[in-house]
Design an enzyme around this catalytic site. Structure first.
Site, mmCIF file in Angstrom:
data_model
loop_
_atom_site.group_PDB
_atom_site.id
_atom_site.type_symbol
_atom_site.label_atom_id
_atom_site.label_comp_id
_atom_site.label_asym_id
_atom_site.label_seq_id
_atom_site.Cartn_x
_atom_site.Cartn_y
_atom_site.Cartn_z
ATOM 1 N N ASP A 47 -15.034 34.676 -18.037
ATOM 2 C CA ASP A 47 -15.726 34.556 -16.757
ATOM 3 C C ASP A 47 -14.671 34.072 -15.758
ATOM 4 O O ASP A 47 -14.013 33.064 -15.993
ATOM 5 C CB ASP A 47 -16.863 33.537 -16.888
ATOM 6 C CG ASP A 47 -17.716 33.494 -15.632
ATOM 7 O OD1 ASP A 47 -18.929 33.365 -15.770
ATOM 8 O OD2 ASP A 47 -17.162 33.575 -14.508
ATOM 9 N N LYS A 52 -7.810 43.873 -0.382
ATOM 10 C CA LYS A 52 -8.556 43.447 0.797
ATOM 11 C C LYS A 52 -10.047 43.340 0.428
ATOM 12 O O LYS A 52 -10.439 43.943 -0.575
ATOM 13 C CB LYS A 52 -8.322 44.405 1.949
ATOM 14 C CG LYS A 52 -8.918 45.809 1.719
ATOM 15 C CD LYS A 52 -9.323 46.479 2.981
ATOM 16 C CE LYS A 52 -10.560 47.273 2.776
ATOM 17 N NZ LYS A 52 -11.104 48.029 3.815
ATOM 18 N N ASP A 55 -2.497 46.587 1.017
ATOM 19 C CA ASP A 55 -3.240 47.385 1.981
ATOM 20 C C ASP A 55 -2.879 48.815 1.607
ATOM 21 O O ASP A 55 -1.770 49.257 1.866
ATOM 22 C CB ASP A 55 -2.798 47.063 3.420
ATOM 23 C CG ASP A 55 -3.632 47.844 4.435
ATOM 24 O OD1 ASP A 55 -4.172 48.905 4.057
ATOM 25 O OD2 ASP A 55 -3.730 47.399 5.578
ATOM 26 N N HIS A 56 -3.830 49.519 0.948
ATOM 27 C CA HIS A 56 -3.438 50.810 0.377
ATOM 28 C C HIS A 56 -2.982 51.794 1.449
ATOM 29 O O HIS A 56 -2.337 52.776 1.157
ATOM 30 C CB HIS A 56 -4.531 51.396 -0.519
ATOM 31 C CG HIS A 56 -5.806 51.661 0.190
ATOM 32 N ND1 HIS A 56 -6.798 50.731 0.287
ATOM 33 C CD2 HIS A 56 -6.238 52.742 0.851
ATOM 34 C CE1 HIS A 56 -7.799 51.242 0.980
ATOM 35 N NE2 HIS A 56 -7.492 52.463 1.333
ATOM 36 N N GLU A 96 -13.907 58.495 9.031
ATOM 37 C CA GLU A 96 -14.431 58.772 7.695
ATOM 38 C C GLU A 96 -15.649 59.672 7.838
ATOM 39 O O GLU A 96 -16.460 59.461 8.756
ATOM 40 C CB GLU A 96 -14.872 57.480 7.008
ATOM 41 C CG GLU A 96 -13.758 56.495 6.753
ATOM 42 C CD GLU A 96 -14.289 55.244 6.064
ATOM 43 O OE1 GLU A 96 -14.142 55.146 4.851
ATOM 44 O OE2 GLU A 96 -14.855 54.387 6.761
ATOM 45 N N ASP A 112 -13.980 45.576 8.426
ATOM 46 C CA ASP A 112 -13.579 46.400 7.287
ATOM 47 C C ASP A 112 -12.286 47.171 7.566
ATOM 48 O O ASP A 112 -11.488 47.385 6.662
ATOM 49 C CB ASP A 112 -14.720 47.388 6.966
ATOM 50 C CG ASP A 112 -14.479 48.158 5.682
ATOM 51 O OD1 ASP A 112 -14.016 47.537 4.703
ATOM 52 O OD2 ASP A 112 -14.752 49.380 5.654
ATOM 53 N N HIS A 157 -6.216 47.981 8.188
ATOM 54 C CA HIS A 157 -5.643 49.331 8.233
ATOM 55 C C HIS A 157 -5.156 49.742 9.627
ATOM 56 O O HIS A 157 -4.042 50.216 9.797
ATOM 57 C CB HIS A 157 -6.657 50.363 7.751
ATOM 58 C CG HIS A 157 -7.212 50.061 6.407
ATOM 59 N ND1 HIS A 157 -6.445 49.538 5.389
ATOM 60 C CD2 HIS A 157 -8.451 50.203 5.896
ATOM 61 C CE1 HIS A 157 -7.206 49.383 4.315
ATOM 62 N NE2 HIS A 157 -8.420 49.766 4.601
ATOM 63 N N LYS A 175 -17.668 55.644 10.598
ATOM 64 C CA LYS A 175 -18.238 56.390 9.479
ATOM 65 C C LYS A 175 -19.102 57.535 10.017
ATOM 66 O O LYS A 175 -19.561 57.478 11.154
ATOM 67 C CB LYS A 175 -19.115 55.457 8.643
ATOM 68 C CG LYS A 175 -18.300 54.449 7.846
ATOM 69 C CD LYS A 175 -19.136 53.815 6.773
ATOM 70 C CE LYS A 175 -18.302 52.899 5.905
ATOM 71 N NZ LYS A 175 -17.301 53.637 5.092
HETATM 72 N N1 LIG Z 1 -13.543 50.576 -5.158
HETATM 73 C C1 LIG Z 1 -12.582 50.999 -4.343
HETATM 74 O O1 LIG Z 1 -12.251 52.185 -4.233
HETATM 75 C C2 LIG Z 1 -11.834 50.000 -3.503
HETATM 76 C C3 LIG Z 1 -10.967 50.470 -2.503
HETATM 77 C C4 LIG Z 1 -10.231 49.531 -1.783
HETATM 78 C C5 LIG Z 1 -10.374 48.188 -2.071
HETATM 79 N N2 LIG Z 1 -11.236 47.761 -3.023
HETATM 80 C C6 LIG Z 1 -11.317 46.335 -3.330
HETATM 81 O O2 LIG Z 1 -10.955 46.161 -4.695
HETATM 82 C C7 LIG Z 1 -11.679 45.106 -5.269
HETATM 83 C C8 LIG Z 1 -12.387 45.600 -6.515
HETATM 84 O O3 LIG Z 1 -13.275 46.640 -6.188
HETATM 85 P P1 LIG Z 1 -14.342 47.207 -7.244
HETATM 86 O O4 LIG Z 1 -15.205 48.136 -6.463
HETATM 87 O O5 LIG Z 1 -13.666 47.719 -8.454
HETATM 88 O O6 LIG Z 1 -15.134 45.840 -7.618
HETATM 89 P P2 LIG Z 1 -16.468 45.614 -8.432
HETATM 90 O O7 LIG Z 1 -16.812 46.835 -9.206
HETATM 91 O O8 LIG Z 1 -17.496 45.043 -7.520
HETATM 92 O O9 LIG Z 1 -16.074 44.402 -9.396
HETATM 93 C C9 LIG Z 1 -15.105 44.507 -10.412
HETATM 94 C C10 LIG Z 1 -15.570 43.842 -11.690
HETATM 95 O O10 LIG Z 1 -15.637 42.429 -11.538
HETATM 96 C C11 LIG Z 1 -16.456 41.973 -12.616
HETATM 97 N N3 LIG Z 1 -16.994 40.629 -12.385
HETATM 98 C C12 LIG Z 1 -17.830 40.227 -11.401
HETATM 99 N N4 LIG Z 1 -18.070 38.889 -11.528
HETATM 100 C C13 LIG Z 1 -17.369 38.466 -12.593
HETATM 101 C C14 LIG Z 1 -17.184 37.186 -13.203
HETATM 102 N N5 LIG Z 1 -17.767 36.070 -12.743
HETATM 103 N N6 LIG Z 1 -16.385 37.108 -14.286
HETATM 104 C C15 LIG Z 1 -15.789 38.214 -14.790
HETATM 105 N N7 LIG Z 1 -15.914 39.451 -14.250
HETATM 106 C C16 LIG Z 1 -16.696 39.566 -13.165
HETATM 107 C C17 LIG Z 1 -17.555 42.984 -12.677
HETATM 108 O O11 LIG Z 1 -17.958 43.059 -14.019
HETATM 109 P P3 LIG Z 1 -19.545 43.100 -14.395
HETATM 110 O O12 LIG Z 1 -20.087 44.281 -13.629
HETATM 111 O O13 LIG Z 1 -19.543 43.280 -15.859
HETATM 112 O O14 LIG Z 1 -20.100 41.808 -13.918
HETATM 113 C C18 LIG Z 1 -16.917 44.289 -12.185
HETATM 114 O O15 LIG Z 1 -16.715 45.205 -13.229
HETATM 115 C C19 LIG Z 1 -12.593 44.571 -4.175
HETATM 116 O O16 LIG Z 1 -11.941 43.490 -3.549
HETATM 117 C C20 LIG Z 1 -12.707 45.749 -3.215
HETATM 118 O O17 LIG Z 1 -12.982 45.319 -1.899
HETATM 119 C C21 LIG Z 1 -11.958 48.652 -3.754
#
Ligand SMILES: NC(=O)c1ccc[n+]([C@@H]2O[C@H](COP(=O)([O-])OP(=O)(O)OC[C@H]3O[C@@H](n4cnc5c(N)ncnc54)[C@H](OP(=O)(O)O)[C@@H]3O)[C@@H](O)[C@H]2O)c1
Length: 511
Positions: A93, A159, A188-189, A227, A246, A251, A351
């Site tokens: 956790d 971010k 910052d991708h 977007e 956002d 960006h 968006k």
């Molecule tokens: N997704 C994208 O394309 C994207 C693009 C740019 C930036 N980001 C950034 O990248 C980051 C990750 O994005 P994401 O969409 O992959 O995130 P996410 O799916 O919301 O979270 C990632 C993982 O964190 C785990 N988690 C949550 N609480 C937890 C805890 N207390 N202990 C252990 N694990 C825990 C979750 O597991 P469980 O579900 O099993 O709880 C989940 O699988 C964020 O900061 C987001 O803003 C994402």
């Protein structure tokens, strides 16, 4: 000119927190596989997937294979076999320090088995509320400590970096209590995009560009990040964030800073980031009156995109039907510097725009000569289209220069023509995710394309007055643009008041 080929990164373990999430599946694992394919990972390499639930390494490898068939297909079975046996899982956790002791033991075991030399890249692919806690817990068990000059422990964070200036400062403070600034890589991708880096090459590796890159020749600059998608599955985040938070402090200002900064002394992380911060600090702060005059917010209503009816923002899943969250932002910024005196930078992002475009438009001034006045077209100086440089970050990455030429025939008739450079024609298409360079650079200790604490804070300082005014004066006219449009009419008026207009993305318009 011979250039050195990139060498493999040093031995290391990438520890992905939140490895069960979307980012890991869509971007990180494919990027790491691409690095492997390109020979940019050391032989002594491993991945630890940190998961919430107890999942064995075997199960997680199976999950990746199932979820990423295209990655599997793209690589030869040997690459995957090599990767697979280096993927481990750790269950903890994020908030509970106990699990971190076990993670440390696993990492020591991997170091001993795979000779990874105690070099760890902690990638926080997690919701942002965990960033500070994970950094503190890693430090508490000694995982932030670099034992000697050759060993490294680095933290990549995604971010958003805070929600406003105060929370960004707070986050930086917690990170600095646990990791030194040189160990923190704020991703910052956008900065990982080849074409953003190509702006640096275009500006600073060509002797014809810089001499005219200033207020003497440039009328104004436009930056558009459009977007086509709606809020998708990010409702809970987006409702609280909105488009301004956002997109703008990160960006759009990252792109603006690369367009506007002074030439750094070297292509070195601190030199580059010093210049980026310096130019952002030179942006004129917006007074409350400026916010009212120079910024525009919008929210999309129902509309049509690509001949398909789409819902408005307020009808999307998990969105408040009365939501006041903005999905579009436009603004005019002025930079107080010798180079940019009097040159407006218009930026917009939103968006459900008509397409997915990221473009920078450098609109040059009209040619001073009136010699064509007596031509058959009787052109006045202001009728002669001014030169325009369009830097396309996506799609069709490339650069276009629009200039005037004589049309064939007996009379002196002028027309606009385009000199275009398409990235893929010269370098082939870019199959990367944008994360390859960033992960590789972090493993190599090159922070050039990452944000420093001061870059982050200055971005929030710029938008702080807008957040204040918008917070104090909730809008009453949302939704104010239909899905599939280029934002509200106020965004057009922002430029029309200055006698200008937005260039339509994906096309070449005459000025
Ligand atoms: N997704 C994208 O394309 C994207 C693009 C740019 C930036 N980001 C950034 O990248 C980051 C990750 O994005 P994401 O969409 O992959 O995130 P996410 O799916 O919301 O979270 C990632 C993982 O964190 C785990 N988690 C949550 N609480 C937890 C805890 N207390 N202990 C252990 N694990 C825990 C979750 O597991 P469980 O579900 O099993 O709880 C989940 O699988 C964020 O900061 C987001 O803003 C994402």
């Amino acid at each position: 000119m011979t250039q050195k080929a990139p060498t493999a990164a040093p031995p290391s373990v990438i520890v992905i927190f939140g490895a069960g999430g979307d980012l890991t599946k869509r971007k990180l694992i494919p990027a790491i596989c691409n690095l492997k394919k390109q020979g940019l990972l050391a032989e002594q390499f491993a991945i630890v997937a940190v998961l919430h639930r107890q999942v064995s390494s075997e199960e997680f490898r199976g999950y990746l294979k199932k979820e990423l068939p295209e990655v599997w297909d793209e690589h030869n079975p040997e690459t995957w076999a090599e990767m697979e046996k280096r993927i481990y899982t750790s269950c903890l956790d994020f908030e509970n320090v106990e699990g971190y002791g076990e993670l440390k033991s696993l990492l020591t075991e991997i170091d001993n088995g795979q000779n990874t030399e105690g070099n760890y890249l902690f990638y926080l692919a997690t919701p942002p509320r965990f960033f500070g806690r994970i950094a503190a817990n890693l430090n508490a068990v000694g995982l932030s400590h670099e034992a000697n000059a050759d060993q490294w422990r680095r933290l990549i964070i995604e971010k958003p970096f805070g929600h406003d200036l105060a929370s960004a400062r707070e986050l930086n403070q917690v990170l600095h209590e646990n990791f030194a600034e040189h160990q923190i890589y704020r991703i910052d991708h956008y900065l990982g995009k080849e074409t953003v880096q190509n702006i640096l090459a275009y500006r600073f590796a060509n002797s014809t560009v810089e001499p005219i890159w200033n207020h003497n020749y440039i009328d104004h600059v436009q930056i558009t990040v459009a977007e086509s998608v709606g809020v998708e599955n990010r409702a809970s985040y987006y409702e609280h964030s909105g488009c301004l938070r956002d997109m703008v402090p990160n960006h759009l200002l990252a792109v603006l800073s690369i367009i506007a900064m002074e030439p750094p002394n070297s292509f070195n992380a601190n030199a580059l980031r010093d210049e980026q911060t310096k130019v952002l600090r030179a942006i004129q702060p917006l007074s409350p009156e400026d916010v009212l005059k120079q910024t525009v917010r919008g929210q999309y209503g129902p509309g049509k995109q690509a001949n398909r009816e789409v819902d408005g923002y307020r009808e999307e899943v998990d969105i408040d039907p009365e939501s006041k969250t903005e999905t579009f932002v436009a603004m005019k910024l002025m930079i107080d510097s010798w180079r940019w005196a009097g040159v407006p930078f218009y930026i917009r992002t939103g968006k459900r725009m008509p397409g997915r475009y990221t473009e920078v438009v450098i609109q040059y001034k009209h040619a001073p000569s009136a010699m064509f006045h007596k031509s058959t077209q009787s052109l006045r100086q202001e009728d002669l289209p001014a030169n325009m440089l369009v830097i396309r970050l996506q799609p069709n990455e490339g650069i276009d220069m629009i200039f005037n030429a004589k049309e064939p025939g007996p009379s002196m008739k002028l027309g606009s023509v385009i000199m275009d450079f398409h990235y893929k024609d010269y370098f082939g298409s870019d199959p990367t995710t944008g994360y390859e360079t960033l992960i590789y650079d972090c493993m190599k200790g090159d922070a050039t394309l990452f944000k420093r604490a001061d870059n982050i804070e200055v971005g929030w300082e710029i938008v702080a007055p807008i957040l204040d005014v918008w917070g104090a004066l909730p809008t009453r006219d949302f939704p104010n643009y239909a899905a599939g449009e280029w934002g509200p009419t106020a965004a057009d008026e922002l430029l029309e008041r200055d006698g200008r207009k937005w260039k339509d993305c994906g096309t070449f318009c005459e000025t």
